[in-house]
Design a protein around this motif. Structure first.
Motif, PDB file in Angstrom:
ATOM      1  N   ASP A 249      -3.505 -15.636  -6.430  1.00 47.11           N
ATOM      2  CA  ASP A 249      -3.133 -14.425  -7.185  1.00 47.11           C
ATOM      3  C   ASP A 249      -3.699 -14.469  -8.602  1.00 47.11           C
ATOM      4  O   ASP A 249      -4.185 -13.454  -9.115  1.00 47.11           O
ATOM      5  CB  ASP A 249      -1.601 -14.298  -7.285  1.00 47.11           C
ATOM      6  CG  ASP A 249      -0.995 -13.647  -6.054  1.00 47.11           C
ATOM      7  OD1 ASP A 249      -1.702 -12.893  -5.354  1.00 47.11           O
ATOM      8  OD2 ASP A 249       0.191 -13.901  -5.780  1.00 47.11           O
TER       9      ASP A 249
ATOM     10  N   SER B 252      -4.195 -10.332  -8.253  1.00 40.79           N
ATOM     11  CA  SER B 252      -3.514  -9.542  -7.213  1.00 40.79           C
ATOM     12  C   SER B 252      -2.004  -9.520  -7.394  1.00 40.79           C
ATOM     13  O   SER B 252      -1.431 -10.380  -8.062  1.00 40.79           O
ATOM     14  CB  SER B 252      -3.861 -10.100  -5.826  1.00 40.79           C
ATOM     15  OG  SER B 252      -3.843 -11.513  -5.830  1.00 40.79           O
ATOM     16  N   GLU B 253      -1.390  -8.551  -6.749  1.00 43.24           N
ATOM     17  CA  GLU B 253       0.068  -8.431  -6.764  1.00 43.24           C
ATOM     18  C   GLU B 253       0.689  -9.507  -5.873  1.00 43.24           C
ATOM     19  O   GLU B 253       1.749 -10.053  -6.161  1.00 43.24           O
ATOM     20  CB  GLU B 253       0.444  -7.028  -6.251  1.00 43.24           C
ATOM     21  CG  GLU B 253       1.920  -6.741  -6.161  1.00 43.24           C
ATOM     22  CD  GLU B 253       2.585  -6.604  -7.537  1.00 43.24           C
ATOM     23  OE1 GLU B 253       1.862  -6.531  -8.557  1.00 43.24           O
ATOM     24  OE2 GLU B 253       3.825  -6.592  -7.582  1.00 43.24           O
TER      25      GLU B 253
ATOM     26  N   SER C  84      -5.309 -11.007  -0.327  1.00 44.78           N
ATOM     27  CA  SER C  84      -4.695 -10.676  -1.613  1.00 44.78           C
ATOM     28  C   SER C  84      -4.741  -9.164  -1.790  1.00 44.78           C
ATOM     29  O   SER C  84      -5.774  -8.545  -1.516  1.00 44.78           O
ATOM     30  CB  SER C  84      -5.470 -11.328  -2.764  1.00 44.78           C
ATOM     31  OG  SER C  84      -5.547 -12.719  -2.576  1.00 44.78           O
TER      32      SER C  84
ATOM     33  N   ASN D 264      -3.513  -5.421  -4.042  1.00 39.54           N
ATOM     34  CA  ASN D 264      -2.999  -4.805  -5.262  1.00 39.54           C
ATOM     35  C   ASN D 264      -1.617  -4.203  -4.963  1.00 39.54           C
ATOM     36  O   ASN D 264      -1.121  -4.292  -3.829  1.00 39.54           O
ATOM     37  CB  ASN D 264      -3.998  -3.776  -5.816  1.00 39.54           C
ATOM     38  CG  ASN D 264      -4.243  -2.616  -4.852  1.00 39.54           C
ATOM     39  OD1 ASN D 264      -3.526  -2.441  -3.856  1.00 39.54           O
ATOM     40  ND2 ASN D 264      -5.265  -1.819  -5.136  1.00 39.54           N
ATOM     41  N   LYS D 265      -1.034  -3.560  -5.982  1.00 41.91           N
ATOM     42  CA  LYS D 265       0.338  -3.026  -5.841  1.00 41.91           C
ATOM     43  C   LYS D 265       0.442  -2.050  -4.677  1.00 41.91           C
ATOM     44  O   LYS D 265       1.435  -2.027  -3.945  1.00 41.91           O
ATOM     45  CB  LYS D 265       0.726  -2.300  -7.137  1.00 41.91           C
ATOM     46  CG  LYS D 265       1.419  -3.149  -8.139  1.00 41.91           C
ATOM     47  CD  LYS D 265       2.251  -2.255  -9.100  1.00 41.91           C
ATOM     48  CE  LYS D 265       3.116  -3.099  -9.993  1.00 41.91           C
ATOM     49  NZ  LYS D 265       2.356  -3.794 -11.047  1.00 41.91           N
TER      50      LYS D 265
ATOM     51  N   TRP E  94       0.017  -4.147  -1.166  1.00 37.85           N
ATOM     52  CA  TRP E  94       0.788  -5.373  -0.954  1.00 37.85           C
ATOM     53  C   TRP E  94       1.995  -5.207  -0.006  1.00 37.85           C
ATOM     54  O   TRP E  94       2.191  -6.033   0.898  1.00 37.85           O
ATOM     55  CB  TRP E  94       1.195  -5.973  -2.304  1.00 37.85           C
ATOM     56  CG  TRP E  94       2.110  -7.156  -2.197  1.00 37.85           C
ATOM     57  CD1 TRP E  94       3.352  -7.297  -2.733  1.00 37.85           C
ATOM     58  CD2 TRP E  94       1.854  -8.396  -1.487  1.00 37.85           C
ATOM     59  NE1 TRP E  94       3.880  -8.520  -2.426  1.00 37.85           N
ATOM     60  CE2 TRP E  94       3.000  -9.219  -1.657  1.00 37.85           C
ATOM     61  CE3 TRP E  94       0.795  -8.879  -0.725  1.00 37.85           C
ATOM     62  CZ2 TRP E  94       3.098 -10.497  -1.098  1.00 37.85           C
ATOM     63  CZ3 TRP E  94       0.896 -10.154  -0.157  1.00 37.85           C
ATOM     64  CH2 TRP E  94       2.038 -10.943  -0.340  1.00 37.85           C
TER      65      TRP E  94
END
Ligand SMILES: Cc1ncc(COP(=O)(O)O)c(C=O)c1O
Length: 395
Positions: free
Chosen positions: A73, A78-79, A223, A225-226, A229
């Motif tokens: 992360d 990443s989130e 991985s 993103n928001k 995820w």
């Protein structure tokens, strides 16, 4: 991490040494324990029902997998990250997270081949249609978007032939149509390209390669993103495809030296690739960091380094002789091993099979030999390649 500097301000080797690093959580021991676990105990019946504690069952994560995923992360920005048992599992998980029956998927034609098998052999059975696109398509991907396109899968450079993709342009179009973008970023690692900073939603790694780095581990990471995820996390839990404890530990260990290994892979590979450009018997060198390579401008714009695999096209005009010449080249090698995979310390060669391509067609000049340049001495590797070229010439 340093008390004064934020991790994003430090150099990459400092970050690799300290990512996912929490000695105070383990009595001061520098590395996390390798937690072998299925069962996790709860203090009482109420907690057992509420599951209100950090760890609940081995498939959902352990201190060992957490150390690895938090390190990734940090590198990816990443989130969240999940660790899965192979690079191929990392490629297929986002497809299962993002797609449902009746959806449409766009996949680059220069994709890692087993990805294609998954689309044809599994997704098609579940009513998901795949269209392959030209790696050079850029913003023209607009013409392939359908109302039901939910995911655009990218890989740059492409497998075996190393075509670059204009990732930001593709991501912009995909997002305008409500589709997510995934990227197989194994070649560059997050050190040389950070997909999430260029519009990608889901970054995939066969961590089997450079992160693990020693040809002794199979592992993948996803991985997100928001936006992406929650679906990645949920699908990971539903499938139960969790990476094993020893493999997670070995990969975290590999990450600590990945920066210096990659620097060496990069330097040796560029030296060899450049020398091969002028070598008799080589029609073309396929390496995005070479000025002669189509797509070099995109590599220069978006990437900050290059790793250790590239291909050469042998100069064999007679199509009937291509296989024999490729085999003569491979059989003459003494330092390079003949084997699939890459990213380990040792050099490898393979005659690339491009028979499944429909758009990014194989070069016409001759067979494509993919070379993984390991950590050996460049002079020895060059001598070996020259042996291969001489054998191909005489075959
Ligand atoms: C680009 C790419 N992605 C994914 C994979 C799959 O990785 P694994 O061997 O860990 O399944 C590979 C393996 O060669 C690869 O080259």
């Amino acid at each position: 991490m340093s008390k004064t500097k934020k991790s994003s301000q430090t150099g990459i080797n400092t970050r690799l040494a300290h990512a996912g690093y929490a000695p105070r959580s383990f009595f001061g021991f520098v590395n996390p324990p390798v937690v072998h676990a299925s069962t996790v105990l709860f203090p009482d019946a109420a907690t057992m029902v509420s599951r209100d504690q950090k760890y609940t069952y081995g498939t959902h994560g352990t201190p060992t997998t957490d150390a690895l995923t938090s390190a990734i992360d940090e590198l990816e920005g990443s989130e969240g990250t999940v660790a899965v048992p192979s690079g191929l599992a990392a490629v297929t998980l986002p497809f299962m997270a993002a797609l449902s029956a009746g959806d449409h998927l766009l996949v680059v034609d220069s994709v890692y081949s087993p990805t294609r098998n998954f689309c044809a052999g599994m997704l098609a059975r579940f009513g998901i249609e795949t269209t392959y696109y030209d790696p050079r398509i850029g913003a023209d991907i607009e013409s392939l978007m359908q109302p039901n396109t939910k995911l655009v899968h990218t890989e740059a450079p492409g497998s075996n032939t190393f075509e670059m993709q204009d990732i930001p342009a593709i991501a912009e179009v995909a997002h305008a149509h409500g589709a997510l973008v995934s990227m197989d970023n194994t070649w560059a690692t997050p050190l040389y390209f950070k997909p999430l900073d260029h519009g990608v939603d889901i970054s995939i790694h066969a961590a089997t390669k450079y992160p693990a780095g020693h040809s002794d581990v199979l592992i993948g990471t996803v991985s997100a993103n928001k936006t992406a995820w929650p679906a990645i996390k949920k699908t990971f839990s539903m499938l139960g495809i969790c990476a094993a404890p020893d493999d997670s530990y070995m990969t975290l260990r590999g990450l600590r030296t990945m920066g210096i290994r990659l620097a060496r892979h990069q330097e040796s590979t560029l030296a060899i690739a450049r020398a091969l450009e002028d070598m008799q018997g080589v029609a073309r060198v396929l390496h995005p960091a070479l000025e002669s390579f189509p797509g070099h401008d995109i590599w220069k714009r978006d990437f900050c380094g290059s790793s250790g695999i590239f291909s050469i096209v042998l100069d064999v005009a007679d199509a009937e002789r291509q296989q024999a010449k490729a085999h003569a080249f491979l059989d003459a090698l003494q330092v390079f091993g003949l084997g699939y995979s890459w990213g380990g310390y040792e050099s490898l060669a393979v005659h690339a099979n491009l028979s499944d391509r429909t758009i990014a067609l194989p070069p016409k000049e001759g067979p494509v030999i993919r070379l993984q340049i390991g950590l050996e001495d460049v002079e020895d590797l060059m001598a070996d390649i020259e042996r291969g070229l001489a054998a191909a010439h005489s075959a």
